[in-house]
Design an enzyme around this catalytic site. Sequence first.
Site, mmCIF file in Angstrom:
data_model
loop_
_atom_site.group_PDB
_atom_site.id
_atom_site.type_symbol
_atom_site.label_atom_id
_atom_site.label_comp_id
_atom_site.label_asym_id
_atom_site.label_seq_id
_atom_site.Cartn_x
_atom_site.Cartn_y
_atom_site.Cartn_z
ATOM 1 C CG HIS A 1 -13.233 -4.350 8.872
ATOM 2 N ND1 HIS A 1 -12.999 -4.542 7.521
ATOM 3 C CD2 HIS A 1 -13.947 -3.207 8.944
ATOM 4 C CE1 HIS A 1 -13.548 -3.560 6.842
ATOM 5 N NE2 HIS A 1 -14.124 -2.738 7.672
ATOM 6 C CG HIS B 1 -17.342 0.999 9.742
ATOM 7 N ND1 HIS B 1 -17.387 -0.275 10.259
ATOM 8 C CD2 HIS B 1 -16.460 0.946 8.703
ATOM 9 C CE1 HIS B 1 -16.583 -1.068 9.552
ATOM 10 N NE2 HIS B 1 -16.002 -0.357 8.611
ATOM 11 C CD GLU B 2 -15.646 3.454 6.059
ATOM 12 O OE1 GLU B 2 -14.406 3.448 6.007
ATOM 13 O OE2 GLU B 2 -16.349 2.463 5.747
ATOM 14 C CG HIS C 1 -11.667 1.651 8.962
ATOM 15 N ND1 HIS C 1 -11.192 0.488 9.520
ATOM 16 C CD2 HIS C 1 -12.765 1.301 8.235
ATOM 17 C CE1 HIS C 1 -11.960 -0.521 9.161
ATOM 18 N NE2 HIS C 1 -12.921 -0.067 8.383
#
Lengths: 126, 426
Positions: free
Chosen positions: B150, B140-141, B144
């Site tokens: 998101h 997930h990170e 980014h």
Amino acid sequence: ETLFHSRDRSDLAPWPLRRAAPIADLLAAQRFLSKYGWAEAPAGAGARAPHAAPPPARPAGATLAETLRKFQKVNALPASGKLDAATLAAMNRPRCGVPDTRPLRQATSAAPQTRPTPLGRRPRAR
Amino acid sequence: PKRFLQTLRPGPDPQPKGSPQGGGTWAFAKKTLTWRLVVEGYSSQLPVDEQRYIFHLAFRMWSEVMPLDFREDLAGPAAAVDIKLGFGRGRHLGCPRVFDGSGQEFAHAWRLGDIHFDDDEHFTPPTSDRGISLLKVAVHEIGHVLGLPHTYRTGSVMQPNYLPQGPAFELDWSDRKAVQKLYGSCEGAFDTAFDWVRREDNHRGAGALRFSTYFFRNSWYWLYENRNNRTRYGDPIRIVAGWKGIPAQNIDAVVHVWTWRRDERYFFKGNQYWRYDSDKDQAHTEDEQGKSYPKLISDGFPGIPSPLDTAFYDRRKQLIYFFKGSLVFAFDVHRNRVLGSYPKKMVDVFPAAEPQSHPVGHLDAAYYSYAHRSVFFFKGRRYWKVAREEDRRRRPGLPADGVLPPRPISGTWFDVCDVHTSALSV
């Protein structure tokens, strides 16, 4: 070096398990909403480096109700605009610290459709 | 100042100024990004090697679906590392954003490339069904850092809230397309492509024929899952790991001679060929007469030059078509010789359906697909489909074995992506 900040290096000692303060009241909820990008940035904020940006104003009144409705909608909660127990529970869930930049983007948005795996099964382990 | 910031470029979807760091206005312009778990940021919960392995896997999962790859950099100066990862508690790692303790916020990422994990959280390895999966959070990170914001779309790894999931979590179709919108699809020439037919017996002893699609490039390969429009999770794999006894890299062609009486599979490289035993899953070491493999192409396929560009077997005509340069050789498998009228120019045997729209020669691969029931010629990033009877019924003017205009390979076979060579063993 192992990073420390205290003169006496007491921050190097193992910490007792710290728990995040629960979001249990209006003020905490307002802070949550502004922290994660649900509140409008104040006028004249312009382009700033993320870690230099001042926090947006905490939503209040009618703005708060509208912001709560948006948050509730994307979290599949009844969009009452009120800070109820379910909304607080959603705010207390484990989450990423990056703000939600587009809070209105939902599953039915213009994003490409997910192609399902056969029979809706989970992916097999690689 | 981080020098790699000079390598950033605006992404295709500009956002309003002042948007927080979760937005996707920028994308890396480099092909390979470096990463490091910083020494001062080791977690106190898992062995360091396990932390590094999980991050290796997380980066690899992204590189399997996008044209970037990632390399762990343990030696270079820290300022030159593109993505630094670390764990911390409360005020941590010089970061202006303070972690809140166990619960709520578990990690954050800066578009500058640093990822921080809250070491007050109970991070666990992928095999655990408790705590917070470090792998899922890392993926997930990293999303980014790559520029993804998101989303609340069900099934996306970029949902802001952590959702416990079984150990088999992967990037779904929409996450792949989201990152490819920033970085493009994976492109590149293949050495060869083929379908491998197997006979599988069910519990009643009845046999069923199944096929698997494979793409080979350099020293690795992918299995392509046609029904899922993607490669197998975890691919590519080294050729030596999956195919025993054949050359470890740069295969020229794979041919499956399949008639009522014959079921023979051949790998070609240079001036040699190998026969593969599908039941034993390894190359034959010798033939029925005791002669050893590999053999010379000139011995086993008289009249065929080497090295080849590629080849495929036409089951209907029972011919192997071998390609070299602008020529094609039709080899009769029953008479074991080249047809008398060959070699011919490829443009004559497989004429262009439209002017100026033909690969002409020097193919990378000729591939018969059971999924598409068609022959495809691959060259570079594009393919040309050979028209079949169904195409000619729809367009009566098409010549027999005509070659249709080219299309990008990545538009039909999705996400066949390289990973960094250091990640091949992850």
